[in-house]
Design an enzyme around this catalytic site. Structure first.
Site, PDB file in Angstrom:
ATOM      1  N   SER A 152       0.880  -1.174   0.000  1.00  0.00           N
ATOM      2  CA  SER A 152       0.000   0.000   0.000  1.00  0.00           C
ATOM      3  C   SER A 152       0.914   1.220   0.000  1.00  0.00           C
ATOM      4  CB  SER A 152      -0.835  -0.011   1.287  1.00  0.00           C
ATOM      5  OG  SER A 152      -1.434   1.240   1.500  1.00  0.00           O
ATOM      6  N   TYR A 166      -2.072  -1.336  10.716  1.00  0.00           N
ATOM      7  CA  TYR A 166      -2.146  -1.588   9.271  1.00  0.00           C
ATOM      8  C   TYR A 166      -0.866  -1.066   8.619  1.00  0.00           C
ATOM      9  CZ  TYR A 166      -3.640  -1.472   4.403  1.00  0.00           C
ATOM     10  OH  TYR A 166      -3.716  -1.665   3.038  1.00  0.00           O
TER      11      TYR A 166
END
Ligand SMILES: NC(=O)c1ccc[n+]([C@@H]2O[C@H](COP(=O)([O-])OP(=O)(O)OC[C@H]3O[C@@H](n4cnc5c(N)ncnc54)[C@H](OP(=O)(O)O)[C@@H]3O)[C@@H](O)[C@H]2O)c1
Length: 299
Positions: A152, A166
């Site tokens: 990401s 995360y």
């Protein structure tokens, strides 16, 4: 041993290539599995819950493309080894692995339990390590392969408060990838990263929130409210998962893929800011962009 990786890749281009994609039940994994199969990869679209395979199988059968569905839960040693062993038994090789399974754990560090944090890493980091570990012997013996890790843009920069775990799991995946590249290069196995910005998928619906979070009493309630508001402009500008799938296909087809690919205008804008600003300036910009609901596309 001298390995002519371009010659090996060219030879492989003439034979059926085998691809494995994790988390194909929705979003990026779903589109990637279809696109690889549409481009002559015999594709094993894996998912932990086979009850979610109907639509994918229907589309594949309508288009008559080489897509098979297989059960694979990246958290489960046995599920991973069963899936990979049966793919190797059927085909004798694996050319492409896309480590895509992941979810977002939302909550302040103070309110998350260690179990919840381990759960985030179990899927986003250990899941990718587990599946990668199981394909390496096959790729090493065949002298080729590419492992594509879906990270990401949040694996490059910490962007969102109460999303710390995360970010940490994706940073771990980035370090893992960079380091693993060194160890697998002599076997002609490539390991690369895909770094999407916001993508339209089931990702937001699949967010898991800290069990201990209580919106009436949490010291983080104001921050949490702002974070949810901050997601709005991000999601409004989110890219289609098909764009990520196309980047993955291009990387799989390339004889010399990049180490990293970003996907989406927001991801590009964030990286540009990172290159141009000092750490402090970047932190200020990130905070203002997100918390003041401006979004990450820099004018
Ligand atoms: N969407 C974004 O904005 C965005 C941005 C950057 C990076 N990413 C990354 O892109 C990847 C795919 O996300 P997405 O956007 O496509 O979201 P999504 O639509 O929520 O898909 C997530 C997938 O992960 C699967 N999954 C979760 N735990 C699993 C496990 N233990 N074993 C196997 N599969 C598991 C889910 O399966 P079930 O259907 O069974 O739940 C689902 O198929 C993730 O790694 C995510 O971190 C997404």
């Amino acid at each position: 041993m001298y390995v002519n990786r371009y010659k090996i890749r060219d030879n492989i281009l003439n034979m059926t290539k085998i691809a494995v994609v994790t988390a194909s039940s929705s979003g990026i994994g779903y589109e990637t599995s279809l696109l690889l199969a549409r481009n002559q990869y015999t594709t094993y679209a894996s998912m932990r819950n086979l009850k979610k395979s109907d639509e994918l199988l229907k589309t594949a059968s309508k288009e008559n493309i080489p897509l098979k569905v297989i059960q694979l839960d990246v958290n489960d040693d046995r599920s991973v080894s069963n899936a990979i062993d049966s793919i190797v038994k059927e085909n004798g090789r694996i050319d492409v692995l896309v480590n895509n399974a992941g979810f977002d754990l939302f909550g302040s560090l103070e309110e998350l339990t260690i179990e919840e944090i381990k759960g985030q890493f179990e899927t986003n980091f250990f899941g990718a390590a587990r599946v990668t570990k199981s394909v390496i012997p096959t790729m090493r013996k065949q002298g080729s392969g590419i492992i594509i890790n879906v990270s990401s843009i949040g694996g490059r920069i910490g962007l969102v408060p109460c999303n710390t775990m995360y970010h940490a799991s994706k940073f771990a995946l980035e370090g893992f990838t960079e380091s693993l590249r060194h160890e697998l290069t002599e076997f002609n196995i490539d390991v690369i990263l895909i770094e999407p910005g916001a993508i339209r998928s089931n990702f937001a619906e699949n967010i898991r929130t800290a069990k201990n979070y209580d919106s009436n009493n949490s010291p983080y309630a104001k921050t949490v409210q702002k974070v949810f508001e901050g997601f709005e402009p991000m999601l409004a500008n989110a890219s289609d998962p098909k764009e990520v799938a196309q980047v993955i296909l291009n990387a799989a087809n390339s004889s010399s893929p990049n180490i990293r690919y970003t996907v989406g205008k927001d991801a590009e804008s964030i990286l540009k800011a990172r290159a141009e600003l000092s750490d402090r300036e970047l932190e200020k910009w990130v905070r203002e962009s997100f918390m003041d609901k401006k979004g990450f596309i820099r004018q």
